[in-house]
Motif scaffolding. Structure first.
Motif, PDB file in Angstrom:
ATOM      1  N   ASN A   1       0.821  -1.211   0.000  1.00 18.11           N
ATOM      2  CA  ASN A   1       0.000   0.000   0.000  1.00 18.11           C
ATOM      3  C   ASN A   1       0.860   1.269   0.000  1.00 18.11           C
ATOM      4  O   ASN A   1       0.557   2.235  -0.698  1.00 18.11           O
ATOM      5  CB  ASN A   1      -0.942   0.000   1.198  1.00 18.11           C
ATOM      6  CG  ASN A   1      -2.068   0.998   1.021  1.00 18.11           C
ATOM      7  OD1 ASN A   1      -2.819   0.943   0.044  1.00 18.11           O
ATOM      8  ND2 ASN A   1      -2.191   1.934   1.952  1.00 18.11           N
ATOM      9  N   ASP A   2       1.944   1.260   0.773  1.00 18.69           N
ATOM     10  CA  ASP A   2       2.836   2.427   0.805  1.00 18.69           C
ATOM     11  C   ASP A   2       3.508   2.641  -0.541  1.00 18.69           C
ATOM     12  O   ASP A   2       3.735   3.777  -0.966  1.00 18.69           O
ATOM     13  CB  ASP A   2       3.911   2.249   1.889  1.00 18.69           C
ATOM     14  CG  ASP A   2       3.339   2.367   3.290  1.00 18.69           C
ATOM     15  OD1 ASP A   2       2.203   2.863   3.430  1.00 18.69           O
ATOM     16  OD2 ASP A   2       4.019   1.944   4.247  1.00 18.69           O
ATOM     17  N   LEU A   3       3.813   1.544  -1.219  1.00 16.88           N
ATOM     18  CA  LEU A   3       4.433   1.624  -2.536  1.00 16.88           C
ATOM     19  C   LEU A   3       3.479   2.250  -3.544  1.00 16.88           C
ATOM     20  O   LEU A   3       3.877   3.102  -4.346  1.00 16.88           O
ATOM     21  CB  LEU A   3       4.821   0.215  -2.996  1.00 16.88           C
ATOM     22  CG  LEU A   3       5.648   0.109  -4.270  1.00 16.88           C
ATOM     23  CD1 LEU A   3       7.095   0.477  -3.989  1.00 16.88           C
ATOM     24  CD2 LEU A   3       5.573  -1.307  -4.827  1.00 16.88           C
ATOM     25  N   VAL A   4       2.210   1.853  -3.495  1.00 19.76           N
ATOM     26  CA  VAL A   4       1.207   2.423  -4.389  1.00 19.76           C
ATOM     27  C   VAL A   4       1.064   3.918  -4.118  1.00 19.76           C
ATOM     28  O   VAL A   4       0.975   4.731  -5.041  1.00 19.76           O
ATOM     29  CB  VAL A   4      -0.149   1.705  -4.229  1.00 19.76           C
ATOM     30  CG1 VAL A   4      -1.226   2.395  -5.054  1.00 19.76           C
ATOM     31  CG2 VAL A   4      -0.035   0.240  -4.660  1.00 19.76           C
ATOM     32  N   THR A   5       1.067   4.284  -2.842  1.00 15.10           N
ATOM     33  CA  THR A   5       0.994   5.707  -2.476  1.00 15.10           C
ATOM     34  C   THR A   5       2.184   6.472  -3.034  1.00 15.10           C
ATOM     35  O   THR A   5       2.027   7.583  -3.553  1.00 15.10           O
ATOM     36  CB  THR A   5       0.946   5.860  -0.944  1.00 15.10           C
ATOM     37  OG1 THR A   5      -0.219   5.203  -0.442  1.00 15.10           O
ATOM     38  CG2 THR A   5       0.917   7.330  -0.542  1.00 15.10           C
ATOM     39  N   GLU A   6       3.367   5.877  -2.954  1.00 18.69           N
ATOM     40  CA  GLU A   6       4.567   6.524  -3.489  1.00 18.69           C
ATOM     41  C   GLU A   6       4.444   6.738  -4.994  1.00 18.69           C
ATOM     42  O   GLU A   6       4.823   7.797  -5.528  1.00 18.69           O
ATOM     43  CB  GLU A   6       5.808   5.671  -3.182  1.00 18.69           C
ATOM     44  CG  GLU A   6       7.110   6.316  -3.618  1.00 18.69           C
ATOM     45  CD  GLU A   6       8.332   5.513  -3.232  1.00 18.69           C
ATOM     46  OE1 GLU A   6       9.426   5.833  -3.738  1.00 18.69           O
ATOM     47  OE2 GLU A   6       8.211   4.563  -2.428  1.00 18.69           O
ATOM     48  N   MET A   7       3.893   5.741  -5.699  1.00 20.18           N
ATOM     49  CA  MET A   7       3.695   5.889  -7.142  1.00 20.18           C
ATOM     50  C   MET A   7       2.739   7.032  -7.450  1.00 20.18           C
ATOM     51  O   MET A   7       2.992   7.858  -8.338  1.00 20.18           O
ATOM     52  CB  MET A   7       3.178   4.581  -7.737  1.00 20.18           C
ATOM     53  CG  MET A   7       4.210   3.486  -7.821  1.00 20.18           C
ATOM     54  SD  MET A   7       3.668   2.068  -8.838  1.00 20.18           S
ATOM     55  CE  MET A   7       2.469   1.300  -7.745  1.00 20.18           C
ATOM     56  N   LEU A   8       1.634   7.082  -6.717  1.00 16.12           N
ATOM     57  CA  LEU A   8       0.640   8.142  -6.955  1.00 16.12           C
ATOM     58  C   LEU A   8       1.216   9.516  -6.637  1.00 16.12           C
ATOM     59  O   LEU A   8       0.970  10.483  -7.360  1.00 16.12           O
ATOM     60  CB  LEU A   8      -0.605   7.885  -6.116  1.00 16.12           C
ATOM     61  CG  LEU A   8      -1.740   7.101  -6.779  1.00 16.12           C
ATOM     62  CD1 LEU A   8      -2.372   7.899  -7.903  1.00 16.12           C
ATOM     63  CD2 LEU A   8      -1.294   5.745  -7.298  1.00 16.12           C
ATOM     64  N   ASN A   9       2.009   9.602  -5.590  1.00 14.34           N
ATOM     65  CA  ASN A   9       2.611  10.895  -5.224  1.00 14.34           C
ATOM     66  C   ASN A   9       3.645  11.353  -6.256  1.00 14.34           C
ATOM     67  O   ASN A   9       3.940  12.546  -6.359  1.00 14.34           O
ATOM     68  CB  ASN A   9       3.274  10.803  -3.849  1.00 14.34           C
ATOM     69  CG  ASN A   9       2.261  10.881  -2.725  1.00 14.34           C
ATOM     70  OD1 ASN A   9       1.194  11.470  -2.886  1.00 14.34           O
ATOM     71  ND2 ASN A   9       2.582  10.287  -1.587  1.00 14.34           N
ATOM     72  N   SER A  10       4.193  10.413  -7.022  1.00 21.76           N
ATOM     73  CA  SER A  10       5.197  10.771  -8.018  1.00 21.76           C
ATOM     74  C   SER A  10       4.592  11.249  -9.329  1.00 21.76           C
ATOM     75  O   SER A  10       5.296  11.802 -10.180  1.00 21.76           O
ATOM     76  CB  SER A  10       6.120   9.577  -8.291  1.00 21.76           C
ATOM     77  OG  SER A  10       5.415   8.556  -9.006  1.00 21.76           O
ATOM     78  N   PHE A  11       3.292  11.047  -9.506  1.00 17.09           N
ATOM     79  CA  PHE A  11       2.624  11.443 -10.748  1.00 17.09           C
ATOM     80  C   PHE A  11       2.519  12.967 -10.815  1.00 17.09           C
ATOM     81  O   PHE A  11       1.927  13.606  -9.946  1.00 17.09           O
ATOM     82  CB  PHE A  11       1.228  10.821 -10.806  1.00 17.09           C
ATOM     83  CG  PHE A  11       0.400  11.295 -11.970  1.00 17.09           C
ATOM     84  CD1 PHE A  11       0.698  10.876 -13.264  1.00 17.09           C
ATOM     85  CD2 PHE A  11      -0.661  12.168 -11.782  1.00 17.09           C
ATOM     86  CE1 PHE A  11      -0.052  11.311 -14.351  1.00 17.09           C
ATOM     87  CE2 PHE A  11      -1.443  12.607 -12.852  1.00 17.09           C
ATOM     88  CZ  PHE A  11      -1.119  12.183 -14.138  1.00 17.09           C
ATOM     89  N   VAL A  12       3.095  13.534 -11.875  1.00  9.18           N
ATOM     90  CA  VAL A  12       3.092  14.990 -11.994  1.00  9.18           C
ATOM     91  C   VAL A  12       3.349  15.395 -13.443  1.00  9.18           C
ATOM     92  O   VAL A  12       4.024  14.693 -14.199  1.00  9.18           O
ATOM     93  CB  VAL A  12       4.178  15.617 -11.067  1.00  9.18           C
ATOM     94  CG1 VAL A  12       5.596  15.209 -11.507  1.00  9.18           C
ATOM     95  CG2 VAL A  12       4.036  17.119 -10.992  1.00  9.18           C
ATOM     96  N   ALA A  13       2.787  16.520 -13.837  1.00  7.84           N
ATOM     97  CA  ALA A  13       3.036  17.059 -15.164  1.00  7.84           C
ATOM     98  C   ALA A  13       4.453  17.630 -15.214  1.00  7.84           C
ATOM     99  O   ALA A  13       4.958  18.159 -14.232  1.00  7.84           O
ATOM    100  CB  ALA A  13       2.016  18.143 -15.508  1.00  7.84           C
ATOM    101  N   GLY A  14       5.072  17.531 -16.372  1.00  9.24           N
ATOM    102  CA  GLY A  14       6.402  18.101 -16.497  1.00  9.24           C
ATOM    103  C   GLY A  14       7.283  17.331 -17.447  1.00  9.24           C
ATOM    104  O   GLY A  14       6.944  16.297 -17.927  1.00  9.24           O
TER     105      GLY A  14
END
Length: 202
Positions: free
Chosen positions: A189-202
């Motif tokens: 679950n923490d890994l999935v959260t880390e993936m979602l937090n890394s999603f960004v435009a740029g």
């Protein structure tokens, strides 16, 4: 597991939203197809159990012509699929991720997309949702606010957990869909959260 069974309905919903949506979506898909998905660097996350640590890798892709980047599980293979802005999978472990979206200017509002997609998922004859497992809650990443819609169900005799992360970026309404065995989410679950937090435009 039928790879994209849970996501196909949403593509149809998004394709029908807004005027000239199909034309713009087609152009975006061409851009997406020509854009290379590259691995820039990797980081590691240690699981809570004594299992082997899972590595993450950076990927780049486009959603409706806008550049985005995020981290995904290193063991996932990037898949070219014209129906999605980005797709990755580890079919052996029944783990999948798909990303798609629409320009905010092409649709009336995000609620309409979310409502249509949720109704479509419930009416899917090939994926049987356990109604008592459905969860809808606000979701906040490091960069974007949105909603998490998740549930557990069965397809082709396989029990799967499905999570839809609806996120509003500056220019798009984006949906990140993560599918896996319930044990994948329990352990990572923490890994999935880390993936979602890394999603960004740029």
């Amino acid at each position: 597991m039928k790879k994209w069974v849970v996501f196909v309905g949403m593509v149809a919903v998004l394709a029908g939203c807004g005027s000239d949506g199909a034309k713009e979506t087609s152009e975006s898909e061409k851009n997406t197809k020509s854009a290379s998905t590259t691995e820039v660097s990797s980081s590691t996350t240690v699981q809570s159990s004594s299992e082997k640590k899972i590595e993450l890798k950076d990927v780049d892709f486009q959603v409706e012509g806008t550049n985005y980047k995020m981290k995904i599980v290193d063991r996932w293979d990037v898949v070219e699929d014209e129906e999605f802005s980005f797709a990755a999978e580890n079919e052996d472990k029944a783990e999948y991720m798909m990303v798609t979206g629409v320009k905010k200017t092409d649709v009336e509002n995000f609620d309409a997309i979310k409502k249509a997609m949720k109704e479509d998922m419930k009416s899917d004859d090939e994926f049987h949702i356990k109604e008592e497992t459905i969860k809808e809650e606000p979701y906040q990443t490091s960069h974007y606010a949105g909603e998490l819609y998740s549930f557990i169900g069965n397809t082709e005799g396989v029990k799967a957990e499905v999570r839809f992360y609806f996120l509003e970026t500056e220019t798009e309404y984006v949906v990140l869909n993560v599918i896996g065995l319930p044990s994948f989410f329990e352990k990572n679950n923490d890994l999935v959260t880390e993936m979602l937090n890394s999603f960004v435009a740029g």
